[in-house]
Design an enzyme around this catalytic site. Structure first.
Site, mmCIF file in Angstrom:
data_model
loop_
_atom_site.group_PDB
_atom_site.id
_atom_site.type_symbol
_atom_site.label_atom_id
_atom_site.label_comp_id
_atom_site.label_asym_id
_atom_site.label_seq_id
_atom_site.Cartn_x
_atom_site.Cartn_y
_atom_site.Cartn_z
ATOM 1 N N ASN A 1 -38.116 -17.088 63.708
ATOM 2 C CA ASN A 1 -38.698 -16.008 62.902
ATOM 3 C C ASN A 1 -40.065 -16.313 62.297
ATOM 4 O O ASN A 1 -40.825 -15.388 62.046
ATOM 5 C CB ASN A 1 -37.717 -15.533 61.835
ATOM 6 C CG ASN A 1 -37.366 -16.610 60.866
ATOM 7 O OD1 ASN A 1 -37.174 -17.745 61.258
ATOM 8 N ND2 ASN A 1 -37.311 -16.293 59.603
ATOM 9 N N GLY B 1 -32.433 -23.046 60.373
ATOM 10 C CA GLY B 1 -31.665 -22.175 61.268
ATOM 11 C C GLY B 1 -30.438 -21.675 60.542
ATOM 12 O O GLY B 1 -30.396 -21.646 59.313
ATOM 13 N N GLU C 1 -32.541 -26.197 55.947
ATOM 14 C CA GLU C 1 -32.978 -24.925 55.348
ATOM 15 C C GLU C 1 -32.275 -23.816 56.116
ATOM 16 O O GLU C 1 -32.623 -23.548 57.266
ATOM 17 C CB GLU C 1 -34.502 -24.760 55.489
ATOM 18 C CG GLU C 1 -35.303 -25.787 54.739
ATOM 19 C CD GLU C 1 -35.163 -25.654 53.240
ATOM 20 O OE1 GLU C 1 -34.729 -24.598 52.752
ATOM 21 O OE2 GLU C 1 -35.451 -26.632 52.556
ATOM 22 N N CYS D 1 -35.391 -15.541 55.878
ATOM 23 C CA CYS D 1 -34.244 -16.241 55.285
ATOM 24 C C CYS D 1 -34.046 -15.833 53.823
ATOM 25 O O CYS D 1 -32.935 -15.811 53.335
ATOM 26 C CB CYS D 1 -34.440 -17.741 55.399
ATOM 27 S SG CYS D 1 -36.001 -18.282 54.722
ATOM 28 N N GLU E 1 -38.145 -28.085 50.931
ATOM 29 C CA GLU E 1 -39.437 -28.176 51.614
ATOM 30 C C GLU E 1 -40.509 -27.748 50.619
ATOM 31 O O GLU E 1 -40.230 -27.031 49.664
ATOM 32 C CB GLU E 1 -39.430 -27.312 52.869
ATOM 33 C CG GLU E 1 -38.486 -27.922 53.900
ATOM 34 C CD GLU E 1 -38.487 -27.272 55.264
ATOM 35 O OE1 GLU E 1 -38.608 -26.047 55.336
ATOM 36 O OE2 GLU E 1 -38.342 -28.012 56.254
HETATM 37 P P1 NAD Z 1 -30.135 -20.842 65.062
HETATM 38 O O1 NAD Z 1 -29.395 -21.675 64.105
HETATM 39 O O2 NAD Z 1 -29.400 -20.124 66.126
HETATM 40 O O3 NAD Z 1 -31.249 -21.714 65.842
HETATM 41 C C1 NAD Z 1 -32.168 -22.517 65.161
HETATM 42 C C2 NAD Z 1 -32.642 -23.621 66.088
HETATM 43 O O4 NAD Z 1 -31.555 -24.515 66.350
HETATM 44 C C3 NAD Z 1 -33.155 -23.153 67.454
HETATM 45 O O5 NAD Z 1 -34.297 -23.903 67.801
HETATM 46 C C4 NAD Z 1 -31.987 -23.488 68.377
HETATM 47 O O6 NAD Z 1 -32.358 -23.705 69.713
HETATM 48 C C5 NAD Z 1 -31.474 -24.762 67.748
HETATM 49 N N1 NAD Z 1 -30.088 -25.090 68.091
HETATM 50 C C6 NAD Z 1 -29.101 -24.248 68.488
HETATM 51 N N2 NAD Z 1 -27.952 -24.943 68.706
HETATM 52 C C7 NAD Z 1 -28.231 -26.237 68.429
HETATM 53 C C8 NAD Z 1 -27.442 -27.431 68.450
HETATM 54 N N3 NAD Z 1 -26.169 -27.428 68.821
HETATM 55 N N4 NAD Z 1 -28.036 -28.577 68.083
HETATM 56 C C9 NAD Z 1 -29.335 -28.599 67.686
HETATM 57 N N5 NAD Z 1 -30.126 -27.500 67.669
HETATM 58 C C10 NAD Z 1 -29.586 -26.334 68.030
HETATM 59 O O7 NAD Z 1 -30.986 -19.831 64.175
HETATM 60 P P2 NAD Z 1 -31.783 -18.535 64.641
HETATM 61 O O8 NAD Z 1 -30.806 -17.456 64.932
HETATM 62 O O9 NAD Z 1 -32.802 -18.903 65.672
HETATM 63 O O10 NAD Z 1 -32.575 -18.214 63.271
HETATM 64 C C11 NAD Z 1 -32.066 -17.481 62.240
HETATM 65 C C12 NAD Z 1 -31.485 -18.357 61.137
HETATM 66 O O11 NAD Z 1 -32.486 -19.215 60.574
HETATM 67 C C13 NAD Z 1 -31.012 -17.493 59.995
HETATM 68 O O12 NAD Z 1 -29.778 -17.940 59.503
HETATM 69 C C14 NAD Z 1 -32.103 -17.683 58.956
HETATM 70 O O13 NAD Z 1 -31.725 -17.381 57.655
HETATM 71 C C15 NAD Z 1 -32.453 -19.107 59.147
HETATM 72 N N6 NAD Z 1 -33.762 -19.395 58.534
HETATM 73 C C16 NAD Z 1 -33.818 -20.161 57.385
HETATM 74 C C17 NAD Z 1 -35.036 -20.417 56.752
HETATM 75 C C18 NAD Z 1 -35.140 -21.274 55.507
HETATM 76 O O14 NAD Z 1 -36.193 -21.818 55.248
HETATM 77 N N7 NAD Z 1 -34.105 -21.421 54.696
HETATM 78 C C19 NAD Z 1 -36.199 -19.892 57.294
HETATM 79 C C20 NAD Z 1 -36.120 -19.105 58.426
HETATM 80 C C21 NAD Z 1 -34.889 -18.878 59.045
#
Ligand code: NAD
Length: 488
Positions: free
Chosen positions: A150, A226, A248, A282, A457
């Site tokens: 995002n 994520g 995060e 997020c 962060e």
């Molecule tokens: P996601 O958890 O599906 O993916 C995040 C990353 O993790 C991707 O690069 C993905 O390829 C990788 N990944 C997936 N499976 C993995 C594994 N088994 N081992 C290691 N890496 C793996 O998240 P998304 O759907 O891409 O993003 C949305 C999420 O991110 C939401 O929950 C959002 O709130 C969160 N987010 C948090 C913040 C924050 O700063 N707190 C900021 C932005 C987004």
């Protein structure tokens, strides 16, 4: 069709294969991205591991590391139009947001550039006259930085900046959705003059790339952004080598409006909190808790503002809400809204996907006052969906706000200073915004509690996360060491 490359050990290389990237505005393939699998992950980690102790990087002073980061910040600023356009094309995030956010990205690099030579150890006044004792802050080693789609440039700056300032080397994994801007960042890292292997940028899928990276025995720290379910996999992977983690994660942040609030100002903040970035943020203020006495008035203002939002192609500077990043994302929102209506929630506005190409979904407001377990009130939807619950008293507002496993952010709108302080103290969240929302700065720590993550962060503390403390004891006496059987 445009093709991108991985950046490993200072070279631009292909992956194990290619995967298609869709333009969220049309739903059609627009570019091909390189897929990193085990071989590429291993090469990237090996490069980062070798670079960590090679003189070209380990021999640099902290000030010299800072100069490289300043150079990167300047290059990011110069390349802002291309980076913003790529992020918009590949993720659907509107260009007015991506082009504004890129200025922040450069600022984060500048903040950590300046911080590089201010990460200090300490001299300790030990009660032993023949000893000098001090601590050194040393880099932890190879960092795996993993980001979602995002805000990839921003979310990687808050990891790369402190990690490089501290002297670590990095393997940065872009999301499989919309990796173009991060792969482009490799060109700028290269141009800035970082020695080969210090920063490696790869794209790939969770199981075949992310999981291999998090389990790698040469990775010392994992900085992950994520979802909480993925975070649990990451922590399990990290546990195999006892790598440290900072997480995060998502949120279901309450946005609380008391009856004495400036409603117009609160409404603008609420619109920004849930509909900016098409709700894919997020810190989205996705739960509106509004005091009963102003509920109808506040919702009427919100409804009017939501109706006036311009939904159009993301590359148009006048667009306010663009498409969601993926069809998966849109379909999840549709399912959650259906389930919420079945659970008793009422649609105030929106609620139906838009006809035509692309992954568009309109700003939606749901009244969940009579549906306390509705999906759209409980789950992070990561889209432009606001769930509303009315409350009567301050105690009730607090109870509703804290009734979630998440704890990333909270917004409070009131003119009553003493009430604001009571709320600040009792809200379970890593960030509390009072009479404002969705404000960030490199100087201010950012992060959550509970399912929203661990660690922070931004700020000095984030840079310290990438260091380890070495304690040094130096004896200043030439006399023979006294009784060897007694601990000194
Ligand atoms: P996601 O958890 O599906 O993916 C995040 C990353 O993790 C991707 O690069 C993905 O390829 C990788 N990944 C997936 N499976 C993995 C594994 N088994 N081992 C290691 N890496 C793996 O998240 P998304 O759907 O891409 O993003 C949305 C999420 O991110 C939401 O929950 C959002 O709130 C969160 N987010 C948090 C913040 C924050 O700063 N707190 C900021 C932005 C987004």
């Amino acid at each position: 069709m445009e093709r991108f490359q991985l950046y490993i050990n200072g070279e631009f290389v292909d992956g194990a294969g290619w995967f298609d990237s869709l333009d969220p505005a049309s739903g059609r393939v627009w570019a091909q991205m390189p897929e990193a699998r085990e071989t590429e992950v291993n090469r990237a980690v090996d490069a980062a591991h070798a670079a960590f102790s090679a003189p070209a990087w380990a021999g640099l002073t902290a000030t010299a590391r800072g100069k490289l980061l300043y150079r990167l910040a300047d290059l990011v600023q110069e390349a802002a139009p291309r980076l913003a356009a790529l992020e918009t094309r590949d993720t659907g995030k509107v260009i007015r947001e991506t082009s504004a956010q890129i200025a922040y990205v450069a600022e984060y690099y500048r903040y950590y550039a300046g911080l590089a030579d201010k990460i200090e150890g300490a001299h300790l006044p030990i009660d032993k006259p023949d000893m000098e004792v001090w601590t050194r802050r040393e880099p932890v080693g190879v960092v795996a930085a993993i980001v979602p789609w995002n805000s990839q440039l921003f979310l990687s700056a808050v990891k790369l900046g402190p990690a490089l300032a501290a002297g670590c080397t990095v393997v940065l994994k872009a999301s499989e959705d919309g990796p173009a801007p991060l792969l482009e960042l490799g060109r700028l890292v290269d141009k800035a003059g970082f020695p080969a292997g210090v920063v490696n940028i790869i794209s790939g899928f969770g199981a075949q790339c992310g999981a291999v990276l998090t389990r790698h025995r040469k990775v010392a720290h994992i900085a992950f952004t994520g979802g909480p379910e993925t975070a649990a996999h990451v922590v399990r992977g990290a546990a195999e080598n006892l790598a440290t983690t900072s997480l995060e994660l998502g949120g279901k942040s309450p946005f609380i409006v008391f009856d004495d609030a400036d409603l117009d100002s609160a409404a603008n903040a609420q619109i920004s909190g849930i509909f900016a970035a098409t709700g894919q943020s997020c810190v989205a203020g996705s739960r509106l808790l509004v005091q009963q006495g102003v509920k109808d008035r506040f919702l009427a203002i919100l409804r009017d503002k939501a109706a006036a939002i311009r939904i159009a192609a993301p590359d148009d500077m006048t667009t306010e809400v663009g498409p969601l990043c993926t069809a998966r994302q849109r379909d999840g929102i549709i399912a959650a809204i259906r389930a919420s209506i079945d659970a008793g929630a009422k649609v105030i506005t929106g609620g139906q996907p838009l006809a035509g190409d692309g992954f568009y979904f309109p700003p939606t407001i749901m009244d969940c006052t009579d549906a306390p377990d509705a999906d759209c009130l409980r789950k992070e939807l990561f889209g432009p969906v606001l769930s509303v619950v009315a409350f009567e008293t301050e105690e009730q507002a607090l109870q509703l706000a804290n009734d979630t496993q998440y704890g990333l952010a909270a917004g409070v709108f009131t003119k009553d200073l003493t009430r604001a302080h009571r709320m600040i103290r009792q809200l379970r969240a890593g960030i509390v915004w009072v009479n404002t929302y969705r404000a960030v700065s490199p100087i201010a720590p950012f992060g959550g509690v509970g399912l929203s993550g661990q660690g922070r962060e931004g700020g000095l503390a984030a840079a310290l996360d990438y260091t380890t403390v070495k304690t040094v004891w130096l004896r200043t006496s030439d006399d023979p060491i006294p009784d060897p059987f007694i601990m000194r």
